[in-house]
Design a protein around this motif. Structure first.
Motif, mmCIF file in Angstrom:
data_model
loop_
_atom_site.group_PDB
_atom_site.id
_atom_site.type_symbol
_atom_site.label_atom_id
_atom_site.label_comp_id
_atom_site.label_asym_id
_atom_site.label_seq_id
_atom_site.Cartn_x
_atom_site.Cartn_y
_atom_site.Cartn_z
ATOM 1 N N ALA A 82 0.830 -1.203 0.000
ATOM 2 C CA ALA A 82 0.000 0.000 0.000
ATOM 3 C C ALA A 82 0.869 1.260 0.000
ATOM 4 O O ALA A 82 1.973 1.277 0.548
ATOM 5 N N TYR A 83 0.341 2.281 -0.615
ATOM 6 C CA TYR A 83 0.925 3.617 -0.593
ATOM 7 C C TYR A 83 -0.164 4.576 -0.137
ATOM 8 O O TYR A 83 -1.358 4.298 -0.308
ATOM 9 N N TYR A 84 0.257 5.687 0.434
ATOM 10 C CA TYR A 84 -0.681 6.667 0.969
ATOM 11 C C TYR A 84 -0.352 8.053 0.421
ATOM 12 O O TYR A 84 0.805 8.465 0.449
ATOM 13 N N SER A 85 -1.369 8.732 -0.066
ATOM 14 C CA SER A 85 -1.240 10.137 -0.427
ATOM 15 C C SER A 85 -1.694 10.944 0.774
ATOM 16 O O SER A 85 -2.776 10.703 1.318
ATOM 17 N N VAL A 86 -0.859 11.881 1.187
ATOM 18 C CA VAL A 86 -1.190 12.777 2.291
ATOM 19 C C VAL A 86 -1.108 14.192 1.729
ATOM 20 O O VAL A 86 -0.047 14.614 1.260
ATOM 21 N N LEU A 87 -2.245 14.874 1.760
ATOM 22 C CA LEU A 87 -2.321 16.203 1.170
ATOM 23 C C LEU A 87 -2.741 17.245 2.188
ATOM 24 O O LEU A 87 -3.518 16.961 3.098
ATOM 25 N N ALA A 88 -2.210 18.439 1.994
ATOM 26 C CA ALA A 88 -2.659 19.636 2.709
ATOM 27 C C ALA A 88 -3.117 20.604 1.628
ATOM 28 O O ALA A 88 -2.335 20.970 0.747
ATOM 29 N N VAL A 89 -4.385 20.974 1.667
ATOM 30 C CA VAL A 89 -4.960 21.821 0.627
ATOM 31 C C VAL A 89 -5.655 23.017 1.281
ATOM 32 O O VAL A 89 -6.514 22.839 2.141
ATOM 33 N N THR A 90 -5.256 24.203 0.867
ATOM 34 C CA THR A 90 -5.909 25.425 1.334
ATOM 35 C C THR A 90 -6.466 26.154 0.121
ATOM 36 O O THR A 90 -5.705 26.708 -0.680
ATOM 37 N N PRO A 91 -7.783 26.110 -0.061
ATOM 38 C CA PRO A 91 -8.378 26.814 -1.205
ATOM 39 C C PRO A 91 -8.129 28.319 -1.127
ATOM 40 O O PRO A 91 -8.228 28.922 -0.068
ATOM 41 N N THR A 92 -7.797 28.888 -2.270
ATOM 42 C CA THR A 92 -7.675 30.344 -2.408
ATOM 43 C C THR A 92 -8.835 30.890 -3.224
ATOM 44 O O THR A 92 -9.081 32.089 -3.242
ATOM 45 N N ASP A 93 -9.529 29.980 -3.909
ATOM 46 C CA ASP A 93 -10.717 30.289 -4.712
ATOM 47 C C ASP A 93 -11.550 29.010 -4.708
ATOM 48 O O ASP A 93 -11.136 27.995 -5.250
ATOM 49 N N ASP A 94 -12.705 29.045 -4.079
ATOM 50 C CA ASP A 94 -13.534 27.844 -3.911
ATOM 51 C C ASP A 94 -14.285 27.413 -5.174
ATOM 52 O O ASP A 94 -14.933 26.361 -5.166
ATOM 53 N N SER A 95 -14.201 28.155 -6.250
ATOM 54 C CA SER A 95 -15.036 27.880 -7.412
ATOM 55 C C SER A 95 -14.744 26.527 -8.070
ATOM 56 O O SER A 95 -15.614 25.960 -8.726
ATOM 57 N N TRP A 96 -13.567 25.980 -7.917
ATOM 58 C CA TRP A 96 -13.207 24.703 -8.538
ATOM 59 C C TRP A 96 -13.776 23.497 -7.799
ATOM 60 O O TRP A 96 -13.931 22.421 -8.374
ATOM 61 N N ILE A 97 -14.111 23.650 -6.524
ATOM 62 C CA ILE A 97 -14.459 22.514 -5.666
ATOM 63 C C ILE A 97 -15.725 21.776 -6.105
ATOM 64 O O ILE A 97 -15.710 20.542 -6.191
ATOM 65 N N PRO A 98 -16.843 22.455 -6.397
ATOM 66 C CA PRO A 98 -18.055 21.706 -6.756
ATOM 67 C C PRO A 98 -17.882 20.794 -7.974
ATOM 68 O O PRO A 98 -18.450 19.707 -8.024
ATOM 69 N N ASP A 99 -17.103 21.207 -8.966
ATOM 70 C CA ASP A 99 -16.881 20.378 -10.149
ATOM 71 C C ASP A 99 -15.814 19.312 -9.905
ATOM 72 O O ASP A 99 -15.852 18.244 -10.518
ATOM 73 N N TYR A 100 -14.867 19.598 -9.031
ATOM 74 C CA TYR A 100 -13.751 18.685 -8.770
ATOM 75 C C TYR A 100 -14.211 17.397 -8.083
ATOM 76 O O TYR A 100 -13.835 16.293 -8.495
ATOM 77 N N LEU A 101 -14.998 17.525 -7.052
ATOM 78 C CA LEU A 101 -15.349 16.371 -6.222
ATOM 79 C C LEU A 101 -16.035 15.244 -6.986
ATOM 80 O O LEU A 101 -15.614 14.084 -6.872
ATOM 81 N N PRO A 102 -17.072 15.501 -7.785
ATOM 82 C CA PRO A 102 -17.725 14.382 -8.468
ATOM 83 C C PRO A 102 -16.889 13.772 -9.594
ATOM 84 O O PRO A 102 -17.114 12.634 -9.977
ATOM 85 N N VAL A 103 -15.918 14.505 -10.099
ATOM 86 C CA VAL A 103 -15.061 13.979 -11.168
ATOM 87 C C VAL A 103 -13.887 13.194 -10.583
ATOM 88 O O VAL A 103 -13.575 12.090 -11.035
ATOM 89 N N ALA A 104 -13.212 13.744 -9.574
ATOM 90 C CA ALA A 104 -12.009 13.110 -9.023
ATOM 91 C C ALA A 104 -12.314 11.786 -8.338
ATOM 92 O O ALA A 104 -11.552 10.817 -8.487
ATOM 93 N N GLY A 105 -13.417 11.707 -7.600
ATOM 94 C CA GLY A 105 -13.742 10.487 -6.854
ATOM 95 C C GLY A 105 -13.779 9.231 -7.706
ATOM 96 O O GLY A 105 -13.103 8.242 -7.386
ATOM 97 N N PRO A 106 -14.537 9.209 -8.805
ATOM 98 C CA PRO A 106 -14.565 8.015 -9.637
ATOM 99 C C PRO A 106 -13.211 7.676 -10.276
ATOM 100 O O PRO A 106 -12.891 6.502 -10.470
ATOM 101 N N ILE A 107 -12.416 8.685 -10.592
ATOM 102 C CA ILE A 107 -11.091 8.424 -11.169
ATOM 103 C C ILE A 107 -10.189 7.802 -10.116
ATOM 104 O O ILE A 107 -9.436 6.864 -10.400
ATOM 105 N N ILE A 108 -10.263 8.296 -8.886
ATOM 106 C CA ILE A 108 -9.508 7.702 -7.781
ATOM 107 C C ILE A 108 -9.881 6.234 -7.638
ATOM 108 O O ILE A 108 -9.004 5.353 -7.562
ATOM 109 N N GLU A 109 -11.180 5.952 -7.607
ATOM 110 C CA GLU A 109 -11.648 4.565 -7.464
ATOM 111 C C GLU A 109 -11.189 3.692 -8.618
ATOM 112 O O GLU A 109 -10.806 2.537 -8.414
ATOM 113 N N ARG A 110 -11.212 4.229 -9.823
ATOM 114 C CA ARG A 110 -10.784 3.467 -10.998
ATOM 115 C C ARG A 110 -9.323 3.025 -10.890
ATOM 116 O O ARG A 110 -8.949 1.978 -11.414
ATOM 117 N N HIS A 111 -8.519 3.815 -10.180
ATOM 118 C CA HIS A 111 -7.104 3.478 -10.000
ATOM 119 C C HIS A 111 -6.867 2.705 -8.700
ATOM 120 O O HIS A 111 -5.723 2.517 -8.287
#
Length: 100
Positions: A2-31
């Motif tokens: 196993a490998y682990y990604s550990v991220l620290a994310v501080t939004p500077t502009d929240d506009s990307w978040i609503p579109d990011y979440l539903p797209v990134a999740g399935p791609i993460i699962e696919r991998h």
């Protein structure tokens, strides 16, 4: 292993978040990845103070899976949006104990 990604994310502009979440999740699962934590509830216990709006931990079945996700052509536009709208740090950690 196993490998682990550990991220620290501080939004500077929240506009990307609503579109990011539903797209990134399935791609993460696919991998083969899965979220272990994705939270604003975190506390630094040691070291020089650092801030992050969000801490994220993902588990991957392998280093190759994590890196394939990061270079996935469907994910790279989302990554660019996250980079443009946040300050992010991402560490990939091998799930082993070198001191054992």
């Amino acid at each position: 292993m196993a490998y682990y990604s550990v991220l620290a994310v501080t939004p500077t502009d929240d506009s990307w978040i609503p579109d990011y979440l539903p797209v990134a999740g399935p791609i993460i699962e696919r991998h083969g990845g899965k979220y272990l934590a994705r939270t604003t509830s975190h506390e630094q216990l040691e070291g020089e103070p650092t801030t992050a709006g969000l801490r994220i931990i993902l588990e991957w079945p392998s280093e190759a899976a994590a890196k394939a996700f990061m270079s996935d052509p469907e994910y790279t536009p989302q990554l660019a949006k996250r980079h443009a709208g946040s300050v992010s740090e991402h560490f990939l950690i091998e799930g082993k104990d070198d001191l054992a």
